[in-house]
Design an enzyme around this catalytic site. Sequence first.
Site, PDB file in Angstrom:
ATOM      1  N   SER A 130      12.171   4.904   7.289  1.00 36.48           N
ATOM      2  CA  SER A 130      13.505   4.363   7.596  1.00 36.48           C
ATOM      3  C   SER A 130      14.469   4.728   6.469  1.00 36.48           C
ATOM      4  O   SER A 130      14.211   4.399   5.311  1.00 36.48           O
ATOM      5  CB  SER A 130      13.458   2.839   7.699  1.00 36.48           C
ATOM      6  OG  SER A 130      12.503   2.472   8.646  1.00 36.48           O
ATOM      7  N   ARG A 133      13.240  -5.927   1.609  1.00 38.53           N
ATOM      8  CA  ARG A 133      13.126  -4.598   0.970  1.00 38.53           C
ATOM      9  C   ARG A 133      13.737  -4.624  -0.434  1.00 38.53           C
ATOM     10  O   ARG A 133      14.437  -3.693  -0.846  1.00 38.53           O
ATOM     11  CB  ARG A 133      13.810  -3.507   1.815  1.00 38.53           C
ATOM     12  CG  ARG A 133      13.278  -3.358   3.206  1.00 38.53           C
ATOM     13  CD  ARG A 133      11.828  -2.872   3.237  1.00 38.53           C
ATOM     14  NE  ARG A 133      11.323  -2.894   4.587  1.00 38.53           N
ATOM     15  CZ  ARG A 133      10.731  -3.970   5.132  1.00 38.53           C
ATOM     16  NH1 ARG A 133      10.538  -5.062   4.419  1.00 38.53           N
ATOM     17  NH2 ARG A 133      10.304  -3.927   6.374  1.00 38.53           N
ATOM     18  N   GLU A 166      17.681   2.841   2.190  1.00 36.09           N
ATOM     19  CA  GLU A 166      16.455   2.186   1.729  1.00 36.09           C
ATOM     20  C   GLU A 166      15.814   2.967   0.576  1.00 36.09           C
ATOM     21  O   GLU A 166      15.402   2.356  -0.417  1.00 36.09           O
ATOM     22  CB  GLU A 166      15.481   2.056   2.910  1.00 36.09           C
ATOM     23  CG  GLU A 166      14.368   1.071   2.651  1.00 36.09           C
ATOM     24  CD  GLU A 166      13.444   0.899   3.846  1.00 36.09           C
ATOM     25  OE1 GLU A 166      13.872   0.337   4.859  1.00 36.09           O
ATOM     26  OE2 GLU A 166      12.291   1.352   3.749  1.00 36.09           O
TER      27      GLU A 166
HETATM   28  C1  FAD Z   1       6.797   7.776   7.400  1.00 39.42           C
HETATM   29  C2  FAD Z   1       7.166   6.628   6.509  1.00 39.42           C
HETATM   30  C3  FAD Z   1       7.089   5.332   6.988  1.00 39.42           C
HETATM   31  C4  FAD Z   1       7.411   4.235   6.163  1.00 39.42           C
HETATM   32  N1  FAD Z   1       7.298   2.976   6.683  1.00 39.42           N
HETATM   33  C5  FAD Z   1       7.596   1.904   5.906  1.00 39.42           C
HETATM   34  C6  FAD Z   1       7.452   0.578   6.431  1.00 39.42           C
HETATM   35  O1  FAD Z   1       7.038   0.375   7.557  1.00 39.42           O
HETATM   36  N2  FAD Z   1       7.784  -0.456   5.618  1.00 39.42           N
HETATM   37  C7  FAD Z   1       8.215  -0.263   4.330  1.00 39.42           C
HETATM   38  O2  FAD Z   1       8.481  -1.248   3.655  1.00 39.42           O
HETATM   39  N3  FAD Z   1       8.349   0.984   3.810  1.00 39.42           N
HETATM   40  C8  FAD Z   1       8.045   2.071   4.562  1.00 39.42           C
HETATM   41  N4  FAD Z   1       8.184   3.334   4.052  1.00 39.42           N
HETATM   42  C9  FAD Z   1       8.677   3.514   2.673  1.00 39.42           C
HETATM   43  C10 FAD Z   1       7.560   3.706   1.619  1.00 39.42           C
HETATM   44  O3  FAD Z   1       6.341   3.960   2.239  1.00 39.42           O
HETATM   45  C11 FAD Z   1       7.398   2.469   0.735  1.00 39.42           C
HETATM   46  O4  FAD Z   1       8.609   2.174   0.098  1.00 39.42           O
HETATM   47  C12 FAD Z   1       6.337   2.682  -0.350  1.00 39.42           C
HETATM   48  O5  FAD Z   1       6.040   1.451  -0.972  1.00 39.42           O
HETATM   49  C13 FAD Z   1       6.747   3.703  -1.405  1.00 39.42           C
HETATM   50  O6  FAD Z   1       5.617   3.964  -2.187  1.00 39.42           O
HETATM   51  P1  FAD Z   1       5.540   5.231  -3.139  1.00 39.42           P
HETATM   52  O7  FAD Z   1       4.303   5.087  -3.949  1.00 39.42           O
HETATM   53  O8  FAD Z   1       5.642   6.474  -2.349  1.00 39.42           O
HETATM   54  O9  FAD Z   1       6.824   5.015  -4.066  1.00 39.42           O
HETATM   55  P2  FAD Z   1       7.831   6.115  -4.673  1.00 39.42           P
HETATM   56  O10 FAD Z   1       8.608   6.724  -3.540  1.00 39.42           O
HETATM   57  O11 FAD Z   1       7.109   7.032  -5.561  1.00 39.42           O
HETATM   58  O12 FAD Z   1       8.787   5.180  -5.535  1.00 39.42           O
HETATM   59  C14 FAD Z   1       9.659   4.262  -4.913  1.00 39.42           C
HETATM   60  C15 FAD Z   1      10.325   3.403  -6.002  1.00 39.42           C
HETATM   61  O13 FAD Z   1       9.336   2.583  -6.633  1.00 39.42           O
HETATM   62  C16 FAD Z   1       9.270   2.854  -8.026  1.00 39.42           C
HETATM   63  N5  FAD Z   1       7.855   2.784  -8.395  1.00 39.42           N
HETATM   64  C17 FAD Z   1       6.830   3.481  -7.842  1.00 39.42           C
HETATM   65  N6  FAD Z   1       5.659   3.118  -8.377  1.00 39.42           N
HETATM   66  C18 FAD Z   1       5.941   2.178  -9.314  1.00 39.42           C
HETATM   67  C19 FAD Z   1       5.148   1.425 -10.237  1.00 39.42           C
HETATM   68  N7  FAD Z   1       3.806   1.558 -10.313  1.00 39.42           N
HETATM   69  N8  FAD Z   1       5.775   0.560 -11.085  1.00 39.42           N
HETATM   70  C20 FAD Z   1       7.120   0.382 -11.027  1.00 39.42           C
HETATM   71  N9  FAD Z   1       7.925   1.073 -10.172  1.00 39.42           N
HETATM   72  C21 FAD Z   1       7.333   1.960  -9.331  1.00 39.42           C
HETATM   73  C22 FAD Z   1       9.862   4.226  -8.216  1.00 39.42           C
HETATM   74  O14 FAD Z   1      10.397   4.392  -9.519  1.00 39.42           O
HETATM   75  C23 FAD Z   1      10.938   4.227  -7.149  1.00 39.42           C
HETATM   76  O15 FAD Z   1      12.066   3.535  -7.626  1.00 39.42           O
HETATM   77  C24 FAD Z   1       7.845   4.453   4.838  1.00 39.42           C
HETATM   78  C25 FAD Z   1       7.911   5.779   4.336  1.00 39.42           C
HETATM   79  C26 FAD Z   1       7.566   6.851   5.146  1.00 39.42           C
HETATM   80  C27 FAD Z   1       7.605   8.240   4.590  1.00 39.42           C
END
Ligand code: FAD
Length: 338
Positions: free
Chosen positions: A238, A164, A334
Amino acid sequence: MQIDRGVSLKPYNTFGLPAVAQTLVRIASDADVRRVVDDPVLGLAPKFILGGGSNIILTRDMPQIVLKVEVRGMRVLEERADAWIVEAGAGENWHDFVEFTLAQGCPGLENLALIPGTVGAGPVQNIGAYGVELQDRFESLDAVDLLTGRSVVLGAEICAFGYRDSVFKHALAGRSLITRVRFRLPRPWQPVLGYLELQKKIAETGIASPGPRQIFDWVASIRRAKLPDPAAIGNAGSFFKNPLVSSQRATNLRRDHPTLAAWPASDETTKLSAAWLIEASGFKGLRQGDAGVSTQHALVLVNHGQATGAQIWALAQQVRAGVNEKFGVLLDPEPVVI
Ligand SMILES: Cc1cc2nc3c(=O)[nH]c(=O)nc-3n(C[C@H](O)[C@H](O)[C@H](O)COP(=O)(O)OP(=O)(O)OC[C@H]3O[C@@H](n4cnc5c(N)ncnc54)[C@H](O)[C@@H]3O)c2cc1C
């Protein structure tokens, strides 16, 4: 490039936390990023990169410029003898992309089905689930430097993926905006079925050699049964990482707590189940106002309706302190706290 002022971020974070972005810029291309960097006002201002908002805790309004990544496009780039190379714009929905690759006959991402968020955020925390991490399928990515406006192609070595974790949480945090990601899906396809819950599916159904579509469906159904749906109750999945301790430490802990869930991470280290630690510390289902620990899964903090980010964060601190007091183990969050 579209610029909006005074935008509520409540619909843009899966926790449903209230916060307002003074300025929100929608980024649809690398050129849009360069326009921001070259702009005399926007260029100098502090920035925050927003994907699908599924891994952030918003504890306050955002004076920084919020760059909402909306770069689109999905394609199969190459069909090599040993791999398919597929690519997606950073603003594409991750699960839609997994479905797209399967529909194109390019399996390999099925274990990562139904992870919320965008493709571009995947490398930031090296998303992983059910025995596969993004780094196992990663080829390269395109990013634009937010200080210089320069476009770069980054390979796995520079991304420095960990559990992660990646360079985008450290040296390049807030500095590199990822615009496209490419994946290398090995041929011939090999199923990844080591995860206990997938083994249970094999036993239940009698399907000993599932195809990629079958694994995709199993992962989706396991996730739906296990995790609260952010559309129904706000959450960020998580909330804590599974803590890594020395194997000696894990053995000592298991002597006192024989049911402690743990699995080896290397020869000398063991990963402990953060969910087990939280539940055994008595926090599962705890509710303080609208901030709570899920009754369904102890690792998930939830917003029962009107919780603020500060209230969620205060509850997280309480859980962290409680687990540390009982087990002497510090949990790391996380999601990104803003
Ligand atoms: C119900 C649920 C289940 C989940 N299950 C998992 C799982 O099984 N495994 C797992 O690993 N994660 C899981 N997650 C966490 C999440 O889905 C991941 O971390 C996902 O990759 C976040 O994507 P996002 O676009 O929503 O990012 P955001 O929440 O918008 O951003 C997260 C971080 O990434 C940065 N960021 C976003 N986009 C970019 C970009 N294009 N360039 C540079 N930086 C960027 C942001 O600045 C921030 O620091 C879960 C979340 C939820 C709500």
